[in-house]
Design an enzyme around this catalytic site. Structure first.
Site, PDB file in Angstrom:
ATOM      1  N   ASN A 109     -45.370   1.811  14.401  1.00  0.00           N
ATOM      2  CA  ASN A 109     -46.617   2.581  14.281  1.00  0.00           C
ATOM      3  C   ASN A 109     -46.839   3.583  15.408  1.00  0.00           C
ATOM      4  O   ASN A 109     -47.491   4.610  15.216  1.00  0.00           O
ATOM      5  CB  ASN A 109     -47.825   1.642  14.143  1.00  0.00           C
ATOM      6  N   LYS A 161     -34.531  -3.384  19.990  1.00  0.00           N
ATOM      7  CA  LYS A 161     -34.496  -3.403  18.526  1.00  0.00           C
ATOM      8  C   LYS A 161     -35.779  -2.763  18.014  1.00  0.00           C
ATOM      9  O   LYS A 161     -36.851  -3.348  18.102  1.00  0.00           O
ATOM     10  CB  LYS A 161     -34.382  -4.833  17.996  1.00  0.00           C
ATOM     11  N   HIS A 162     -35.660  -1.547  17.485  1.00  0.00           N
ATOM     12  CA  HIS A 162     -36.820  -0.868  16.934  1.00  0.00           C
ATOM     13  C   HIS A 162     -36.989  -1.256  15.463  1.00  0.00           C
ATOM     14  O   HIS A 162     -36.126  -1.914  14.874  1.00  0.00           O
ATOM     15  CB  HIS A 162     -36.635   0.647  17.064  1.00  0.00           C
ATOM     16  N   GLY A 211     -45.808  -6.820  17.558  1.00  0.00           N
ATOM     17  CA  GLY A 211     -45.699  -6.965  16.117  1.00  0.00           C
ATOM     18  C   GLY A 211     -46.796  -7.830  15.541  1.00  0.00           C
ATOM     19  O   GLY A 211     -47.880  -7.964  16.111  1.00  0.00           O
ATOM     20  N   SER A 212     -46.506  -8.449  14.425  1.00  0.00           N
ATOM     21  CA  SER A 212     -47.487  -9.241  13.690  1.00  0.00           C
ATOM     22  C   SER A 212     -47.583 -10.652  14.248  1.00  0.00           C
ATOM     23  O   SER A 212     -46.735 -11.100  15.032  1.00  0.00           O
ATOM     24  CB  SER A 212     -47.080  -9.310  12.211  1.00  0.00           C
ATOM     25  N   GLU A 247     -47.506  -8.792  22.166  1.00  0.00           N
ATOM     26  CA  GLU A 247     -48.673  -7.968  21.835  1.00  0.00           C
ATOM     27  C   GLU A 247     -48.726  -7.931  20.320  1.00  0.00           C
ATOM     28  O   GLU A 247     -47.908  -7.276  19.679  1.00  0.00           O
ATOM     29  CB  GLU A 247     -48.541  -6.561  22.430  1.00  0.00           C
ATOM     30  N   CYS A 301     -52.808  -1.675  16.103  1.00  0.00           N
ATOM     31  CA  CYS A 301     -53.270  -3.039  16.401  1.00  0.00           C
ATOM     32  C   CYS A 301     -54.644  -3.023  17.059  1.00  0.00           C
ATOM     33  O   CYS A 301     -55.500  -3.846  16.754  1.00  0.00           O
ATOM     34  CB  CYS A 301     -52.269  -3.737  17.320  1.00  0.00           C
ATOM     35  N   GLU A 335     -56.166  -9.102   9.366  1.00  0.00           N
ATOM     36  CA  GLU A 335     -56.065  -7.740   9.870  1.00  0.00           C
ATOM     37  C   GLU A 335     -55.645  -6.837   8.721  1.00  0.00           C
ATOM     38  O   GLU A 335     -54.676  -7.130   8.021  1.00  0.00           O
ATOM     39  CB  GLU A 335     -55.028  -7.649  10.992  1.00  0.00           C
TER      40      GLU A 335
END
Length: 454
Positions: free
Chosen positions: A131, A154-155, A206-207, A228, A262, A359
């Site tokens: 994002n 790692k993207h 991430g999630s 995060e 986020c 979310e």
């Protein structure tokens, strides 16, 4: 192939990339570990030269990089220029300030001497989302590298072009091979990397689901990890707030990056004395927003990142409606090419509605009415998340009192989602742990070694 660049505005495939083979991954890990043996002993000045050069290249290539990311994930071009312009000072901040932050610390003792020496850990494995395709990488890499570690990155699979572009910036800036390494990996390979003895720490953005999986794997391997994760940030409009400030701020806070952030405001908690006027102006602003080409400065909002993201948001809106919520505006896919969702406002979301604790990663806002400051705080804290928050009030001292009661990692008074090199970033509860940016960010992957001399 997992790593596919698909333009969310045209829905066209741009490029595909093969995952690293196990043999290629082994070469990356070996090189990163070998490079650490040298980089970890380099001076702050030597490290800073690489980061400063990378900052210069990032600035020089800002328009090219912004176009690339707009094509891969649909963010508006003007927002990507802002994102890149935020990353440049982050690199420069750590290049200039790392030596001050990581200075050895003397400890007073009754006899002899004692001190704490900060030393790097080794190879850090980072897993980052799409994002903010540059910010997410560089806010991790800058402090980690200046602390003397190396990075294997790692993207997200949806932005492979951005991943390669950042790796190239470091190489072109004079970074040694293995200092910053991009990898295209499967989830199974990532689990193997976490367990690898050469990896000394893991950083994930991430999630909740990803955070739980990575934290469990890191725990089994006894590795330090920072997380995060998601957020459902409250935006409190107190009874003394000016709506001329609160409404535009609320709109911007929910619609930035098409709501895919986020730490964007998602739950708008409004005192009853302002509720009707706020809702009228808020929904009118959402309804007036125009979709379009994210490369066009006149576009108010672009597409969501992909079809899966759009479908998920639509299902969440329908779930909210099935459990009694009202769609005040929006709520549908826009009938055009691209993964466009109407800006959406939900009201009447009660605590027993499943969406209350979820979310929504899209420009979907929930608006709540409260009758007191105490009720606003209680509702704000009634969440599994605790990332950011906003308080709008003409009385700053009062806003600070409210801020002190919020169970979050960040509070913004009369502004929303501010980020900067010197400002710590992170949350509590299911929003994760650890901090990025600021002096705190560079100390996450450092060994504070005690040296005690008789």
């Amino acid at each position: 192939m997992t790593y596919r660049s698909v333009n969310p505005y045209t829905e066209e495939l741009v490029a595909e990339y093969a995952e690293h083979t196990d043999a290629q991954l082994e070469e990356v890990l070996t090189r990163a570990d070998e490079t650490f043996r040298v980089w970890g002993r380099a001076s702050f000045g030597e490290r800073g030269k690489v980061l400063s050069a990378a900052a210069d290249l990032l600035h020089e290539r800002r328009e090219e990089l912004a176009r690339l990311a707009t094509t891969e994930m649909g963010k508006r071009y003007v927002e990507l220029l802002w994102e890149i312009d935020l990353c440049v000072p982050i690199l420069r901040y750590y290049a200039a300030e790392a030596e001050r932050i990581l200075a050895r610390k003397d400890i007073a003792v009754a006899d002899g001497t004692a001190r704490v020496d900060p030393t790097p850990l080794g190879v850090i494995f980072a897993i980052e989302p799409w994002n903010f395709p540059y910010f997410q990488l560089l806010r991790i890499a800058a402090p980690v590298l200046m602390a003397g570690n190396t990075v294997v990155m790692k993207h997200a699979p949806s932005v492979p072009g951005c991943a390669l572009a950042v790796e190239k910036i470091f190489l072109d800036a004079g970074a040694p091979e293995g200092l910053y390494s991009n990898v295209f990996l499967t989830n199974e390979q990532s689990a193997g990397v976490i367990a690898d003895r050469r990896i000394k720490g893991i950083a994930l953005t991430g999630s909740e689901r990803a955070g739980s999986a990575v934290a469990a794997a890191a725990g089994r391997a006894l590795k330090k990890v920072t997380l995060e994760l998601g957020g459902s940030d409250p935006f409190l409009v107190l009874d003394d707030a000016h709506l001329d400030l609160a409404v535009p701020l609320a709109v911007a806070a929910r619609t930035m990056n098409t709501g895919q952030a986020c730490a964007s405001a998602k739950r708008f908690i409004v005192h009853s004395s302002h509720y009707d006027a706020f809702l009228e102006r808020f929904t009118a602003a959402f309804a007036a927003m125009k979709p379009g080409d994210p490369m066009d400065e006149a576009t108010d909002f672009g597409p969501l990142v992909g079809e899966e993201a759009l479908d998920r948001a639509l299902k969440q809106i329908e779930l909210a409606r099935e459990h009694g919520a009202t769609v005040a505006v929006g709520g549908r896919r826009i009938d055009r090419t691209g993964y466009f969702l109407e800006p959406t406002v939900l009201t009447g979301v009660t605590p027993d509605n499943p969406i209350f604790r979820q979310e929504i990663f899209a420009q979907v806002a929930m608006v709540f009415r409260v009758d007191s400051e105490e009720e606003a705080v209680a509702l704000a804290n009634d969440s599994d998340f605790g990332l950011g928050s906003t308080v709008v009030s003409t009385d700053v001292a009062r806003a600070e009192r409210v801020a002190a009661q919020l169970e979050v990692g960040m509070v913004f008074v009369n502004r929303a989602g501010d980020a900067g090199p010197a400002l710590p970033w992170g949350g509590v509860k299911n929003s994760g742990y650890g901090r990025g940016l600021s002096d705190f960010g560079i100390t996450e992957f450092v060994n504070w070694k005690l040296v005690r001399i008789a």
